[in-house]
Design an enzyme around this catalytic site. Structure first.
Site, PDB file in Angstrom:
ATOM      1  N   ASN A   9     -43.341  -8.627  10.851  1.00 23.50           N
ATOM      2  CA  ASN A   9     -42.202  -7.805  11.272  1.00 23.50           C
ATOM      3  C   ASN A   9     -42.693  -6.803  12.321  1.00 23.50           C
ATOM      4  OD1 ASN A   9     -39.847  -6.391  11.496  1.00 23.50           O
ATOM      5  ND2 ASN A   9     -39.927  -5.467   9.456  1.00 23.50           N
ATOM      6  N   TRP A  10     -42.449  -7.139  13.583  1.00 26.94           N
ATOM      7  CA  TRP A  10     -42.982  -6.303  14.671  1.00 26.94           C
ATOM      8  C   TRP A  10     -42.124  -5.060  14.925  1.00 26.94           C
ATOM      9  CZ3 TRP A  10     -44.446 -10.575  18.830  1.00 26.94           C
ATOM     10  CH2 TRP A  10     -45.552 -11.284  18.360  1.00 26.94           C
ATOM     11  N   LYS A  11     -40.940  -5.031  14.345  1.00 31.31           N
ATOM     12  CA  LYS A  11     -40.040  -3.870  14.509  1.00 31.31           C
ATOM     13  C   LYS A  11     -39.848  -3.536  15.988  1.00 31.31           C
ATOM     14  CE  LYS A  11     -41.658  -2.403  10.003  1.00 31.31           C
ATOM     15  NZ  LYS A  11     -41.834  -1.346   9.021  1.00 31.31           N
ATOM     16  N   HIS A  97     -33.087  -4.925   5.823  1.00 34.01           N
ATOM     17  CA  HIS A  97     -34.373  -4.223   5.811  1.00 34.01           C
ATOM     18  C   HIS A  97     -34.120  -2.742   5.483  1.00 34.01           C
ATOM     19  CE1 HIS A  97     -38.073  -2.326   7.198  1.00 34.01           C
ATOM     20  NE2 HIS A  97     -38.639  -3.495   6.999  1.00 34.01           N
ATOM     21  N   GLU A  99     -35.177  -0.113   6.727  1.00 39.00           N
ATOM     22  CA  GLU A  99     -34.907   0.739   7.899  1.00 39.00           C
ATOM     23  C   GLU A  99     -33.459   0.577   8.350  1.00 39.00           C
ATOM     24  OE1 GLU A  99     -38.283  -0.693  10.114  1.00 39.00           O
ATOM     25  OE2 GLU A  99     -39.594   0.344   8.692  1.00 39.00           O
ATOM     26  N   GLU A 169     -39.471  -5.002  -1.013  1.00 46.86           N
ATOM     27  CA  GLU A 169     -40.251  -3.989  -0.301  1.00 46.86           C
ATOM     28  C   GLU A 169     -39.886  -2.613  -0.851  1.00 46.86           C
ATOM     29  OE1 GLU A 169     -41.534  -5.372   3.859  1.00 46.86           O
ATOM     30  OE2 GLU A 169     -39.436  -4.816   4.023  1.00 46.86           O
ATOM     31  N   GLY A 175     -44.621   1.229   5.641  1.00 46.23           N
ATOM     32  CA  GLY A 175     -45.139   2.045   6.732  1.00 46.23           C
ATOM     33  C   GLY A 175     -45.849   3.317   6.286  1.00 46.23           C
ATOM     34  N   SER A 215     -46.965  -1.965   3.470  1.00 47.43           N
ATOM     35  CA  SER A 215     -48.369  -1.605   3.698  1.00 47.43           C
ATOM     36  C   SER A 215     -49.348  -2.701   3.274  1.00 47.43           C
ATOM     37  CB  SER A 215     -48.703  -0.276   3.017  1.00 47.43           C
ATOM     38  OG  SER A 215     -47.890   0.762   3.550  1.00 47.43           O
ATOM     39  N   GLY A 236     -45.778  -5.503   8.302  1.00 43.69           N
ATOM     40  CA  GLY A 236     -45.374  -4.714   9.457  1.00 43.69           C
ATOM     41  C   GLY A 236     -46.579  -4.367  10.305  1.00 43.69           C
TER      42      GLY A 236
HETATM   43  P1  PGA Z   1     -45.534  -2.166   6.820  1.00 46.75           P
HETATM   44  O1  PGA Z   1     -44.016  -2.690   7.067  1.00 46.75           O
HETATM   45  O2  PGA Z   1     -46.369  -3.378   6.531  1.00 46.75           O
HETATM   46  O3  PGA Z   1     -45.911  -1.488   8.084  1.00 46.75           O
HETATM   47  O4  PGA Z   1     -45.465  -1.249   5.648  1.00 46.75           O
HETATM   48  C1  PGA Z   1     -43.489  -3.668   6.212  1.00 46.75           C
HETATM   49  C2  PGA Z   1     -42.072  -3.984   6.600  1.00 46.75           C
HETATM   50  O5  PGA Z   1     -41.333  -3.109   7.041  1.00 46.75           O
HETATM   51  O6  PGA Z   1     -41.645  -5.138   6.456  1.00 46.75           O
END
Ligand code: PGA
Length: 256
Positions: A9-11, A97, A99, A169, A175, A215, A236
């Site tokens: 997931n490159w966001k 997600h 976010e 998640e 993150g 993470s 991520g």
């Molecule tokens: P992260 O993000 O690995 O940076 O915690 C995971 C995600 O949002 O899917």
């Protein structure tokens, strides 16, 4: 046996140019052994999807949209539809997600409409669920996660549910560098699988991939993957470094 599922997931972390470089590095390093054992999917920023489709053509690495809207077309400024994502090479789409839920106020009703639209238009949805820290501290993890699951999948035909991928998640782990204990995550995954069993029957639920995210790093990947109901990982920050992501995928080729 469920095929393991890994999603990068490159966001909103790479430009189109950077996405091309990163995709090329991954294509070169993700070998046949990995692809035999694992399904590998990249969710780039949407603008980079056509570039990724070009770069990954013939590689068996799949592409996911990071989001979509639930209508097919119309006056929805700034949104994209499932069919638009498909046209530029997506076979998967992330839905709900944390976010999107938290920063863009997506609720379970909208998430449910998006899931239905994705399935209708032939994209495989990756439904993300997870509790906040205060909900965890109040002992409400299963109530929150199973509620998101039920409302997200409401009125979706049981026969379609085996196609959906579920990503657990915990929001407090996304993150942050904080991680759930693998055994604690396994408990939630097992409960998600029984919840799915109530919705679509035990046999179908046994086929659903349930992946962990939050993470994930090369250091902790194997511990999650050793749990029986953790079928892969959503990554991520560590997916932005080709070495780290490939190390995580290599952990996916080992069955303990
Ligand atoms: P992260 O993000 O690995 O940076 O915690 C995971 C995600 O949002 O899917």
């Amino acid at each position: 046996m469920r095929r393991r599922f890994f999603l990068a997931n490159w966001k909103m972390n790479v430009t189109v140019r950077e996405a091309r470089v990163l995709a090329a590095a991954l294509r070169d390093r993700i070998d046949a052994v990995i692809l035999q054992a694992c399904e590998v999917v990249i969710a780039p920023p949407m603008l980079a999807m056509p570039t990724l489709a070009q770069e990954l053509a013939g590689s068996r690495i799949a592409i996911a949209g990071a989001n979509m809207y639930c209508e097919d077309k119309g006056p929805f400024t700034g949104e994209v539809s499932a069919s638009m994502l498909k046209e530029v090479g997506a076979s998967y789409v992330l839905i709900g997600h944390s976010e999107r839920r938290d920063l863009f106020h997506e609720d379970d009703g909208l998430i449910n409409r998006k899931l239905k639209a994705a399935l209708r238009d032939g994209l495989t949805p990756v439904l993300c669920v997870g509790e906040h820290a205060d909900e965890r501290d109040a002992g409400r993890v299963l109530e929150v996660v199973l509620g998101q699951l039920q409302r997200g999948l409401d009125e979706i035909d049981g026969s379609r549910l085996a196609q959906v991928v579920v990503a657990y998640e915990p929001v407090w782990a996304v993150g942050t560098g904080r991680t759930a204990q693998p055994q604690a995550a396994e408990l939630v995954h097992g409960s998600i699988r029984s919840g799915l069993g109530d919705l679509c029957g035990r046999n179908a639920a046994r086929r659903v991939r349930i992946v962990y995210g939050g993470s994930v790093t090369p250091t902790n990947a194997a511990a999650y993957l050793s749990q029986p109901d953790i079928d892969g990982l959503m990554v991520g920050a560590a997916s932005l470094d080709p070495d780290s992501f490939v190390q995580i995928l290599k952990a996916g080729t080992v069955r303990t």
